[in-house]
Design an enzyme around this catalytic site. Structure first.
Site, PDB file in Angstrom:
ATOM      1  N   ARG A  33       0.826  -1.215   0.000  1.00  0.00           N
ATOM      2  CA  ARG A  33       0.000   0.000   0.000  1.00  0.00           C
ATOM      3  C   ARG A  33       0.855   1.257   0.000  1.00  0.00           C
ATOM      4  NH1 ARG A  33      -2.822  -4.173   1.881  1.00  0.00           N
ATOM      5  NH2 ARG A  33      -5.097  -4.176   1.941  1.00  0.00           N
ATOM      6  N   ARG A 129      -5.942 -18.180  -9.298  1.00  0.00           N
ATOM      7  CA  ARG A 129      -6.770 -17.549  -8.265  1.00  0.00           C
ATOM      8  C   ARG A 129      -7.866 -16.665  -8.871  1.00  0.00           C
ATOM      9  NH1 ARG A 129      -2.882 -15.223  -3.755  1.00  0.00           N
ATOM     10  NH2 ARG A 129      -4.881 -15.065  -2.669  1.00  0.00           N
ATOM     11  N   SER A 174     -12.953  -9.706   2.518  1.00  0.00           N
ATOM     12  CA  SER A 174     -11.657  -9.604   1.837  1.00  0.00           C
ATOM     13  C   SER A 174     -11.158  -8.170   1.835  1.00  0.00           C
ATOM     14  CB  SER A 174     -11.780 -10.105   0.392  1.00  0.00           C
ATOM     15  OG  SER A 174     -10.641  -9.696  -0.353  1.00  0.00           O
ATOM     16  N   GLN A 176      -8.539  -7.287   0.320  1.00  0.00           N
ATOM     17  CA  GLN A 176      -8.062  -6.984  -1.039  1.00  0.00           C
ATOM     18  C   GLN A 176      -9.199  -6.407  -1.880  1.00  0.00           C
ATOM     19  OE1 GLN A 176      -6.349 -10.619  -2.512  1.00  0.00           O
ATOM     20  NE2 GLN A 176      -4.599 -10.504  -1.116  1.00  0.00           N
ATOM     21  N   ASP A 327      -4.276 -15.466   7.344  1.00  0.00           N
ATOM     22  CA  ASP A 327      -3.011 -16.011   6.829  1.00  0.00           C
ATOM     23  C   ASP A 327      -2.309 -16.907   7.846  1.00  0.00           C
ATOM     24  OD1 ASP A 327      -3.348 -14.695   4.432  1.00  0.00           O
ATOM     25  OD2 ASP A 327      -2.209 -12.933   5.052  1.00  0.00           O
ATOM     26  N   ARG A 358      -5.110 -23.929   0.993  1.00  0.00           N
ATOM     27  CA  ARG A 358      -4.341 -24.140   2.236  1.00  0.00           C
ATOM     28  C   ARG A 358      -4.965 -25.184   3.147  1.00  0.00           C
ATOM     29  NH1 ARG A 358      -2.299 -17.859   3.185  1.00  0.00           N
ATOM     30  NH2 ARG A 358      -0.454 -18.112   1.862  1.00  0.00           N
ATOM     31  N   ARG A 403       3.607 -19.609   2.877  1.00  0.00           N
ATOM     32  CA  ARG A 403       3.194 -19.905   4.253  1.00  0.00           C
ATOM     33  C   ARG A 403       3.077 -21.412   4.507  1.00  0.00           C
ATOM     34  NH1 ARG A 403       2.580 -14.723   5.709  1.00  0.00           N
ATOM     35  NH2 ARG A 403       1.278 -13.396   4.396  1.00  0.00           N
TER      36      ARG A 403
HETATM   37  C1  S3P Z   1      -4.299  -8.954   2.260  1.00  0.00           C
HETATM   38  C2  S3P Z   1      -5.548  -9.468   2.478  1.00  0.00           C
HETATM   39  C3  S3P Z   1      -5.814 -10.903   2.706  1.00  0.00           C
HETATM   40  C4  S3P Z   1      -4.543 -11.672   3.043  1.00  0.00           C
HETATM   41  C5  S3P Z   1      -3.400 -11.289   2.147  1.00  0.00           C
HETATM   42  C6  S3P Z   1      -3.091  -9.806   2.276  1.00  0.00           C
HETATM   43  C7  S3P Z   1      -4.158  -7.511   2.034  1.00  0.00           C
HETATM   44  O1  S3P Z   1      -6.372 -11.447   1.528  1.00  0.00           O
HETATM   45  O2  S3P Z   1      -4.782 -13.064   2.934  1.00  0.00           O
HETATM   46  O3  S3P Z   1      -2.240 -12.014   2.491  1.00  0.00           O
HETATM   47  O4  S3P Z   1      -3.015  -6.995   2.079  1.00  0.00           O
HETATM   48  O5  S3P Z   1      -5.179  -6.852   1.794  1.00  0.00           O
HETATM   49  P1  S3P Z   1      -7.966 -11.412   1.229  1.00  0.00           P
HETATM   50  O6  S3P Z   1      -8.372 -10.019   1.015  1.00  0.00           O
HETATM   51  O7  S3P Z   1      -8.126 -12.247  -0.006  1.00  0.00           O
HETATM   52  O8  S3P Z   1      -8.591 -12.047   2.431  1.00  0.00           O
END
Ligand code: S3P
Length: 448
Positions: A33, A129, A174, A176, A327, A358, A403
């Site tokens: 970020r 993915r 999520s 992300q 994670d 996982r 991981r």
């Molecule tokens: C992350 C969000 C998570 C996490 C990833 C980093 C982020 O993923 O698993 O390692 O930096 O926003 P998801 O948004 O798919 O849960």
């Protein structure tokens, strides 16, 4: 870097007490970020403590492709001269974001409301993915996405020429997806609203405010309602990246299961959207002291003193805690194998769409190490063998997942027989100093 190189087999064996200080590197989420927000600010953002893992280096490269000037000025010290919100230029080539779902999804959001076209690819793990979870909301802004079946990379995003703001309730917990929508909302006029039922990591919200965006978060019956006003001028920042609690999890969990261990892990985030593992470990009976609580890089942190904990008990992990430790389930399942009784992890189906599936990777590897496992689509149950009780003696498949590799190497440090991984090279994506740091504590980890 999609050219996931040659496999690097690794192995760990039963080790003497782990001792010393484990200074883990910068937070991966905040590192991505800081580069992306820096690229969207006008002027020079200065970053210290940046994680120099491959995932973050790939994001730095992508920001350069969009026109930002990104420079490494020292160890973990970087500058970003940004082009401003809406100032991205069209990349001249395909963007290869390697192994990183965070990189891919956040960058797609960032360019989706600028009238440019970009094509994304990644390694064999990332190309499996799902990207539909971000391209669906991005299409509401007016962007178009052309990818492989199932919304997989390689994928081309055509940014919206006349973006409209969006109101979007997240269908999955999520960070992300939340961040991709907020980043797209930056270059849309008016207010973009994201609603999340379960709170996920809040680094984007905190950092956007720091960079000068107008953003508010309201807690309502629907969940968190995040409102962002579009088209701000972002101000460059000095970003001090705190250490990564998800990386700290590996030495912490290793110390809990290796007899006689006593280590200090400084500056571990206590951010409520990231600390689920630590709450869970304490509930299991882990001996962890949280010392010197303070703020570092805008995050609440503490120094963790962690001692071998021979009497840990399996628990039922509250499913609503999942986003704050998503994670960490792989390494928690290793700790669970060394606890007594069963540890039940429900509401974890998101683990199936991480760098690998996982649930499957941990279930197969732990079974091969002699641990009894139950699983279904959304659940992983580990039947503990008690302290020192895991037989080990297997080589586990890591499926290009850092991981998974680190979790099984932690397992081998306390199992009766050594535990190998078929490929430890993905560890470079998030924790490039893992081997050196763990060996420095006394962990017997070797290559080959
Ligand atoms: C992350 C969000 C998570 C996490 C990833 C980093 C982020 O993923 O698993 O390692 O930096 O926003 P998801 O948004 O798919 O849960």
């Amino acid at each position: 870097m999609s050219g996931h190189g040659e496999a690097q087999p690794m192995k760990s064996r039963k080790s003497g007490p782990l001792r010393g200080v484990a200074e883990v590197p910068g937070d991966k989420s905040i590192s991505h970020r800081s580069l992306i927000f820096g690229a969207m600010a006008v002027g020079e953002t200065r970053i210290t403590g940046l994680l120099e893992g491959q995932d973050v280096l790939d994001t730095a490269k992508a920001m350069r492709a969009f026109g930002a000037v990104v420079t490494r000025v020292g160890e973990g010290a970087w500058t970003v001269n940004g082009v401003g919100v809406g100032g991205f230029r069209e990349p001249a080539d395909v963007l290869d974001v390697g192994n990183s779902g965070t990189g891919a999804r956040l960058i797609m959001g960032t360019m989706a409301t600028t009238p440019i076209t970009a094509t994304f690819t990644g390694d064999a793990s990332l190309r499996k993915r799902p990207m539909g979870r971000v391209t669906d909301p991005l299409s509401l802004f007016g962007a178009r996405a052309y990818g492989r079946q199932g919304g997989r990379l390689p994928m081309t995003i055509v940014g919206a020429a006349n973006p409209v703001p969006v109101r979007y309730a997240l269908p999955v917990a999520s960070a992300q997806v939340k961040s991709a929508v907020l980043l797209a909302g930056l270059n849309a006029p008016g207010e973009t609203v994201v609603i999340e039922r379960e709170p996920t990591r809040d680094h984007s919200e905190r950092m956007l405010v720091g960079f000068g965006a107008q953003l508010s978060v309201e807690k309502t019956g629907e969940g968190h309602v995040i409102t962002l006003t579009g088209q701000p001028e972002l101000r460059p920042q000095a970003v001090a990246v705190p250490r990564d609690p998800s990386s700290a999890a590996f030495p912490v969990c290793a110390a809990l299961i290796v007899e006689g261990s006593d280590i200090l892990v400084p500056g571990v985030s206590q951010n409520l959207t990231r600390n689920g593992l630590y709450l869970t470990l304490v509930e299991m009976g882990a001996e962890i002291e949280f010392l010197q609580p303070r703020e570092e890089g805008g995050e609440p942190v503490a120094d963790l003193r962690v001692r071998f904990s021979g009497a840990m008990q399996g628990i039922e992990v509250p499913p609503e805690r999942a986003p704050s430790m998503i994670d960490e389930y792989p390494v928690l399942s290793v700790v669970a194998a060394f606890a007594s009784g069963k540890t039940v992890m429900r509401g974890v189906k998101e683990l199936r769409v991480k760098e690998s599936d996982r649930i499957d990777a941990m279930a197969r590897g732990l079974e091969a190490c002699g641990v009894r496992i139950e699983e279904d689509e959304d659940t992983l149950i580990v039947h503990g063998c008690g302290a020192g009780g895991v037989p080990g003696g297997a080589t586990c498949a890591t499926h290009i997942d850092h991981r998974i590799a680190m979790s099984f190497l932690v397992c081998g440090l306390a199992a009766k027989a050594p535990v190998g991984v078929d490929d430890g090279s993905p560890i470079q994506t998030s924790f490039p100093v893992f081997e050196r740091l763990m060996r420095g504590l006394g962990a017997e980890i070797e290559r080959g």
